[in-house]
Design a protein around this motif. Sequence first.
Motif, PDB file in Angstrom:
ATOM      1  N   GLY A  26       0.796  -1.218   0.000  1.00  0.00           N
ATOM      2  CA  GLY A  26       0.000   0.000   0.000  1.00  0.00           C
ATOM      3  C   GLY A  26       0.828   1.267   0.000  1.00  0.00           C
ATOM      4  N   LEU A  27       1.990   1.197  -0.631  1.00  0.00           N
ATOM      5  CA  LEU A  27       2.891   2.356  -0.635  1.00  0.00           C
ATOM      6  C   LEU A  27       2.984   2.965  -2.030  1.00  0.00           C
ATOM      7  N   GLN A  28       3.209   4.271  -2.057  1.00  0.00           N
ATOM      8  CA  GLN A  28       3.444   4.965  -3.325  1.00  0.00           C
ATOM      9  C   GLN A  28       4.530   6.010  -3.142  1.00  0.00           C
ATOM     10  N   ASN A  29       5.121   6.397  -4.229  1.00  0.00           N
ATOM     11  CA  ASN A  29       6.135   7.447  -4.207  1.00  0.00           C
ATOM     12  C   ASN A  29       7.290   7.151  -3.245  1.00  0.00           C
ATOM     13  N   ILE A  30       7.764   5.928  -3.298  1.00  0.00           N
ATOM     14  CA  ILE A  30       8.889   5.534  -2.458  1.00  0.00           C
ATOM     15  C   ILE A  30      10.153   5.514  -3.316  1.00  0.00           C
ATOM     16  N   HIS A  31      11.254   5.984  -2.743  1.00  0.00           N
ATOM     17  CA  HIS A  31      12.532   5.933  -3.454  1.00  0.00           C
ATOM     18  C   HIS A  31      13.005   4.488  -3.562  1.00  0.00           C
ATOM     19  N   PHE A  32      13.247   4.022  -4.787  1.00  0.00           N
ATOM     20  CA  PHE A  32      13.802   2.665  -4.912  1.00  0.00           C
ATOM     21  C   PHE A  32      14.871   2.634  -5.978  1.00  0.00           C
ATOM     22  N   GLU A  33      15.756   1.664  -5.845  1.00  0.00           N
ATOM     23  CA  GLU A  33      16.820   1.494  -6.829  1.00  0.00           C
ATOM     24  C   GLU A  33      17.151   0.023  -6.924  1.00  0.00           C
ATOM     25  N   GLN A  34      17.684  -0.378  -8.074  1.00  0.00           N
ATOM     26  CA  GLN A  34      17.990  -1.786  -8.276  1.00  0.00           C
ATOM     27  C   GLN A  34      19.206  -2.180  -7.463  1.00  0.00           C
ATOM     28  N   LEU A  35      19.150  -3.370  -6.868  1.00  0.00           N
ATOM     29  CA  LEU A  35      20.295  -3.875  -6.123  1.00  0.00           C
ATOM     30  C   LEU A  35      21.075  -4.873  -6.979  1.00  0.00           C
ATOM     31  N   ALA A  36      20.487  -6.020  -7.247  1.00  0.00           N
ATOM     32  CA  ALA A  36      21.168  -7.048  -8.036  1.00  0.00           C
ATOM     33  C   ALA A  36      20.167  -8.123  -8.402  1.00  0.00           C
ATOM     34  N   SER A  37      20.598  -9.065  -9.234  1.00  0.00           N
ATOM     35  CA  SER A  37      19.741 -10.163  -9.634  1.00  0.00           C
ATOM     36  C   SER A  37      20.320 -11.467  -9.126  1.00  0.00           C
ATOM     37  N   TYR A  38      19.448 -12.376  -8.764  1.00  0.00           N
ATOM     38  CA  TYR A  38      19.851 -13.642  -8.161  1.00  0.00           C
ATOM     39  C   TYR A  38      19.274 -14.767  -8.994  1.00  0.00           C
ATOM     40  N   GLY A  39      20.143 -15.680  -9.438  1.00  0.00           N
ATOM     41  CA  GLY A  39      19.673 -16.662 -10.395  1.00  0.00           C
ATOM     42  C   GLY A  39      20.164 -18.071 -10.185  1.00  0.00           C
ATOM     43  N   VAL A  41      13.273 -19.647 -10.671  1.00  0.00           N
ATOM     44  CA  VAL A  41      12.861 -18.253 -10.558  1.00  0.00           C
ATOM     45  C   VAL A  41      14.094 -17.376 -10.421  1.00  0.00           C
ATOM     46  N   ILE A  42      14.237 -16.446 -11.334  1.00  0.00           N
ATOM     47  CA  ILE A  42      15.293 -15.443 -11.235  1.00  0.00           C
ATOM     48  C   ILE A  42      14.684 -14.219 -10.571  1.00  0.00           C
ATOM     49  N   SER A  43      15.373 -13.717  -9.567  1.00  0.00           N
ATOM     50  CA  SER A  43      14.801 -12.590  -8.839  1.00  0.00           C
ATOM     51  C   SER A  43      15.673 -11.357  -8.981  1.00  0.00           C
ATOM     52  N   ILE A  44      15.044 -10.269  -9.364  1.00  0.00           N
ATOM     53  CA  ILE A  44      15.732  -8.984  -9.448  1.00  0.00           C
ATOM     54  C   ILE A  44      15.333  -8.200  -8.207  1.00  0.00           C
ATOM     55  N   VAL A  45      16.320  -7.892  -7.386  1.00  0.00           N
ATOM     56  CA  VAL A  45      16.012  -7.306  -6.082  1.00  0.00           C
ATOM     57  C   VAL A  45      16.176  -5.796  -6.132  1.00  0.00           C
ATOM     58  N   TYR A  46      15.185  -5.111  -5.597  1.00  0.00           N
ATOM     59  CA  TYR A  46      15.237  -3.657  -5.488  1.00  0.00           C
ATOM     60  C   TYR A  46      15.277  -3.256  -4.031  1.00  0.00           C
ATOM     61  N   LEU A  47      15.964  -2.172  -3.809  1.00  0.00           N
ATOM     62  CA  LEU A  47      16.088  -1.579  -2.495  1.00  0.00           C
ATOM     63  C   LEU A  47      15.095  -0.420  -2.453  1.00  0.00           C
ATOM     64  N   SER A  67      26.010   9.621  -1.217  1.00  0.00           N
ATOM     65  CA  SER A  67      24.733   9.607  -1.926  1.00  0.00           C
ATOM     66  C   SER A  67      23.628  10.054  -0.977  1.00  0.00           C
ATOM     67  N   ARG A  68      22.398   9.983  -1.465  1.00  0.00           N
ATOM     68  CA  ARG A  68      21.263  10.447  -0.674  1.00  0.00           C
ATOM     69  C   ARG A  68      20.574   9.326   0.072  1.00  0.00           C
ATOM     70  N   VAL A  69      21.113   8.115   0.035  1.00  0.00           N
ATOM     71  CA  VAL A  69      20.367   7.003   0.625  1.00  0.00           C
ATOM     72  C   VAL A  69      20.075   7.245   2.102  1.00  0.00           C
ATOM     73  N   GLY A  70      20.987   7.876   2.813  1.00  0.00           N
ATOM     74  CA  GLY A  70      20.752   8.129   4.236  1.00  0.00           C
ATOM     75  C   GLY A  70      19.542   9.017   4.456  1.00  0.00           C
ATOM     76  N   TYR A  71      19.332   9.974   3.576  1.00  0.00           N
ATOM     77  CA  TYR A  71      18.223  10.906   3.742  1.00  0.00           C
ATOM     78  C   TYR A  71      16.900  10.296   3.294  1.00  0.00           C
TER      79      TYR A  71
END
Lengths: 224, 224
Positions: free
Chosen positions: A67-80, A90-96, A157-161
């Motif tokens: 139930g979330l919107q407008n959240i900052h996200f970025e790609q982390l890595a893919s696991y296969g 199942v190959i999973s692409i993980v986002y932070l 970077s801005r990840v802390g904020y």
Amino acid sequence: MLDLDKYEKPSVAIDLAIMTVVEGRLKALLIDRAGDDVPGWALPGGFVRIDQSLDQTVQRVLAEKIGLQNIHFEQLASYGAIDRDPRGRVISIVYLALCPSDVLAGQPLATIRVDWAGETGGPARAILDGTDLKLAFDHAQILGDVVKRLRGKLDYSRVGYALLPAKFTLREVQEVHQAILGRELKKPPFRRKLLDRGMIVPTGEFETGGAYRPAELYAVKPEE
Amino acid sequence: MLDLDKYEKPSVAIDLAIMTVVEGRLKALLIDRAGDDVPGWALPGGFVRIDQSLDQTVQRVLAEKIGLQNIHFEQLASYGAIDRDPRGRVISIVYLALCPSDVLAGQPLATIRVDWAGETGGPARAILDGTDLKLAFDHAQILGDVVKRLRGKLDYSRVGYALLPAKFTLREVQEVHQAILGRELKKPPFRRKLLDRGMIVPTGEFETGGAYRPAELYAVKPEE
DNA sequence: ATAATAGTGTCTATTAGACAATATCCT
DNA sequence: AGGATATTGTCTAATAGACACTATTAT
């Protein structure tokens, strides 16, 4: 003409590491799969539909499952790895996904802790109500990679904020950094480093409701 | 029970950014797709089979298409825009493969150049025989991300050394760094920084065949 | 001897961290 | 007034970079 259907295809999922910091502890939103075909706690996720991009899939899962919107996200890595999901390939692409803690009120948040220092890398543990959770799939490794990524990007970077509300005190920033780095920081040099970066500016406003001297509120300087 | 085949699946490919440095220029191995259904130059790649992990797929493509083995590679990122491949929905997981230039002798190597400084990010250009190549798919963007990643990891990781033979001179390391960073570096402080890192050790051997004073050969210190 | 490159010494600017002192505000 | 925290000042250590210099080798 290339036949894309010549070979059997793996499934593609995205998984979300939705992170925040509460009371100086790094937290991840985890789902309890008890009673499911793959028991244990896991990152929320969903399959990538053929007509949705990766980013659209992330937004869909954020909206539908949390139930979330407008959240900052970025790609982390893919696991296969072939056997990472016992139900099939199942190959999973993980986002932070990073958000202030108030946005996640009421969600099951586990404390994330790692047994390694610096950016060595390795699995993470998830703790809820004082006990270690059993993590499903390869999600312990993924959460370890999350911590490693956060540590690596923290001070340039801005990840802390992204883990804080729009206006925050320098103490709150320090708590976020300490939670991610897993060690204490000295206040004076930390303040200076932050301000010298030039990434945040004072707002002139001050926090309220505190028991003692109120700290000034800062905000991230808009993108230049 | 989850039905993995409920929805139509995207295809999953891996693409390889096989990079090296030749005569102070950053190079990528590119394939000419002229006459193909998707014309232009592209990174070599292949589809992920349902019974092969991502790493196995990378090794398969390296061996089958380029005839390479035992190359250092690491995951870069995944690309999943819906229309990135006109033939159908293909999600591509891109790997960075780094190797000494002699290993790629005889392969088509394009010079990679970016029009941005630092780690700003953006697309890259590929130049062969003095002319800009038309890059297929989203590979200009991918190659830009490759440069960004290399710049980011250059001075605290081994990526710079992966582009060199086992024994190398400090001048060669400097040429690699300059090629990746796109700017000149001063020799004395560069030497010192490298040696202070403690990641390389002198071998006691010296280069031969040079026109003037031979430089000492260094080697990467084995993992501790 | 000379040219060209390898390698060293010294200095300075910037940055990160430790520690002490002062300022401010709530109870 | 007192207590707790915010904020500032000063000092030191480590690092990155500029610049001048010396050393070595092939021709």
